[in-house]
Every structure is written in structure tokens, then in C-alpha cells.
Design a protein around this motif. Structure first.
Motif, PDB file in Angstrom:
ATOM      1  N   PRO A  28       0.909  -1.400  -0.032  1.00  0.00           N
ATOM      2  CA  PRO A  28      -0.003   0.085   0.063  1.00  0.00           C
ATOM      3  C   PRO A  28       0.609   1.221  -0.043  1.00  0.00           C
ATOM      4  CG  PRO A  28      -0.779  -1.594   1.613  1.00  0.00           C
ATOM      5  CD  PRO A  28       0.587  -2.066   1.123  1.00  0.00           C
ATOM      6  N   ARG A  29       2.144   1.178   0.088  1.00  0.00           N
ATOM      7  CA  ARG A  29       2.888   2.270   0.290  1.00  0.00           C
ATOM      8  C   ARG A  29       3.135   2.931  -0.997  1.00  0.00           C
ATOM      9  NH1 ARG A  29       9.089   2.490   2.754  1.00  0.00           N
ATOM     10  NH2 ARG A  29       9.559   4.535   1.979  1.00  0.00           N
ATOM     11  N   ARG A  30       2.987   1.944  -2.307  1.00  0.00           N
ATOM     12  CA  ARG A  30       2.892   2.540  -3.673  1.00  0.00           C
ATOM     13  C   ARG A  30       1.599   2.062  -4.046  1.00  0.00           C
ATOM     14  NH1 ARG A  30       7.476   5.869  -4.764  1.00  0.00           N
ATOM     15  NH2 ARG A  30       9.023   5.279  -3.676  1.00  0.00           N
ATOM     16  N   ILE A  31       0.832   3.112  -4.412  1.00  0.00           N
ATOM     17  CA  ILE A  31      -0.265   2.736  -5.110  1.00  0.00           C
ATOM     18  C   ILE A  31      -0.240   2.796  -6.580  1.00  0.00           C
ATOM     19  CG2 ILE A  31      -2.796   3.606  -5.441  1.00  0.00           C
ATOM     20  CD1 ILE A  31      -2.230   2.642  -2.613  1.00  0.00           C
ATOM     21  N   ILE A  32      -0.790   1.718  -7.214  1.00  0.00           N
ATOM     22  CA  ILE A  32      -0.738   1.322  -8.655  1.00  0.00           C
ATOM     23  C   ILE A  32      -1.951   1.848  -9.187  1.00  0.00           C
ATOM     24  CG2 ILE A  32      -0.091  -0.305 -10.137  1.00  0.00           C
ATOM     25  CD1 ILE A  32       2.165   0.342  -8.572  1.00  0.00           C
ATOM     26  N   THR A  33      -2.171   2.372 -10.289  1.00  0.00           N
ATOM     27  CA  THR A  33      -3.408   2.895 -10.871  1.00  0.00           C
ATOM     28  C   THR A  33      -3.186   2.696 -12.448  1.00  0.00           C
ATOM     29  OG1 THR A  33      -2.478   4.950 -11.601  1.00  0.00           O
ATOM     30  CG2 THR A  33      -3.567   4.669  -9.409  1.00  0.00           C
ATOM     31  N   SER A  34      -3.955   2.764 -13.206  1.00  0.00           N
ATOM     32  CA  SER A  34      -4.101   2.372 -14.605  1.00  0.00           C
ATOM     33  C   SER A  34      -3.150   3.536 -15.438  1.00  0.00           C
ATOM     34  CB  SER A  34      -5.425   2.812 -15.111  1.00  0.00           C
ATOM     35  OG  SER A  34      -5.780   4.120 -15.087  1.00  0.00           O
ATOM     36  N   VAL A  35      -2.560   4.610 -14.819  1.00  0.00           N
ATOM     37  CA  VAL A  35      -1.691   5.558 -15.393  1.00  0.00           C
ATOM     38  C   VAL A  35      -0.317   5.321 -14.961  1.00  0.00           C
ATOM     39  CG1 VAL A  35      -3.458   7.307 -15.940  1.00  0.00           C
ATOM     40  CG2 VAL A  35      -2.038   7.287 -13.760  1.00  0.00           C
ATOM     41  N   SER A  36      -0.120   4.253 -13.931  1.00  0.00           N
ATOM     42  CA  SER A  36       1.320   3.971 -13.546  1.00  0.00           C
ATOM     43  C   SER A  36       2.082   3.332 -14.690  1.00  0.00           C
ATOM     44  CB  SER A  36       1.302   3.003 -12.191  1.00  0.00           C
ATOM     45  OG  SER A  36       0.532   3.630 -11.183  1.00  0.00           O
ATOM     46  N   ARG A  37       3.432   3.750 -14.439  1.00  0.00           N
ATOM     47  CA  ARG A  37       4.148   2.774 -15.349  1.00  0.00           C
ATOM     48  C   ARG A  37       5.445   1.931 -14.831  1.00  0.00           C
ATOM     49  NH1 ARG A  37       6.507   1.317 -19.971  1.00  0.00           N
ATOM     50  NH2 ARG A  37       8.513   1.732 -20.543  1.00  0.00           N
ATOM     51  N   ILE A  38       5.194   0.791 -14.854  1.00  0.00           N
ATOM     52  CA  ILE A  38       6.083  -0.078 -14.153  1.00  0.00           C
ATOM     53  C   ILE A  38       7.169  -0.913 -15.306  1.00  0.00           C
ATOM     54  CG2 ILE A  38       6.044  -2.246 -12.792  1.00  0.00           C
ATOM     55  CD1 ILE A  38       3.038  -1.684 -12.395  1.00  0.00           C
ATOM     56  N   SER A  39       8.404  -0.897 -14.583  1.00  0.00           N
ATOM     57  CA  SER A  39       9.255  -1.431 -15.424  1.00  0.00           C
ATOM     58  C   SER A  39      10.295  -2.388 -14.507  1.00  0.00           C
ATOM     59  CB  SER A  39      10.233  -0.240 -15.913  1.00  0.00           C
ATOM     60  OG  SER A  39      11.438  -0.911 -16.744  1.00  0.00           O
ATOM     61  N   VAL A  40      10.510  -3.680 -15.110  1.00  0.00           N
ATOM     62  CA  VAL A  40      11.263  -4.618 -14.278  1.00  0.00           C
ATOM     63  C   VAL A  40      12.444  -5.072 -15.066  1.00  0.00           C
ATOM     64  CG1 VAL A  40      11.154  -6.766 -13.025  1.00  0.00           C
ATOM     65  CG2 VAL A  40       9.134  -5.245 -13.252  1.00  0.00           C
ATOM     66  N   ASP A  41      13.815  -4.938 -14.594  1.00  0.00           N
ATOM     67  CA  ASP A  41      14.820  -5.799 -14.904  1.00  0.00           C
ATOM     68  C   ASP A  41      15.048  -6.671 -13.986  1.00  0.00           C
ATOM     69  OD1 ASP A  41      15.024  -3.908 -17.005  1.00  0.00           O
ATOM     70  OD2 ASP A  41      16.266  -2.346 -15.578  1.00  0.00           O
TER      71      ASP A  41
END
Length: 72
Positions: free
Chosen positions: A58-71
Motif C-alpha cells: 500500500p506504500r506504492r499505489i498502482i493505478t491505470s496510469v502507473s508505468r512499471i518497469s522490471v529488470d
């Protein structure tokens, strides 16, 4: 405008979109809107290495406009 909040889990895929992948514990780098996040239940996300899934706290709220990148 209503934004949906979806904390996960988010399934990771390989570079060629393969589902059967292995992630070396601690090798991941997760970015949310360009900011690198910190792993841990009391931090930004948790990762299930055996299922290659990320869930955000809950510290980082993810919404439909969030950009997630994973390496990894």
C-alpha cells in the motif's frame, strides 16, 4: 476520472514473453514511474520468486496510469 487501483500480483515474463522463467533472488530492479523501488513488506513491493510475481504494498499505489518497469 476514476483510477483503478491494482496492487498485484503482476506476473513477469521473459524477454521473448516466455512464462517459464527463473529469477535469481535479489537480482530484480523494479521501477514505478521512473523511480527505483525497494523490496520488502514494509517497503514498496514483495516478489514471489517461485511464481515470478510482484505485488506492490500500500506504500506504492498502482493505478491505470502507473508505468512499471522490471529488470531481472
Amino acid at each position: 476520472m476514476v483510477l483503478m487501483v491494482i496492487q498485484g500480483p503482476y506476473r513477469l515474463n521473459g524477454i521473448n514473453n516466455e512464462r517459464a522463467i527463473r529469477i535469481i533472488a535479489g537480482s530484480e530492479k523494479i521501477y514505478l514511474d521512473g523511480v527505483q523501488l525497494k523490496r520488502g513488506e514494509n517497503n514498496d513491493y514483495i516478489i514471489d520468486y517461485s511464481n515470478a510475481e510482484i505485488t506492490f504494498t500500500p506504500r506504492r499505489i498502482i493505478t491505470s496510469v502507473s508505468r512499471i518497469s522490471v529488470d531481472f
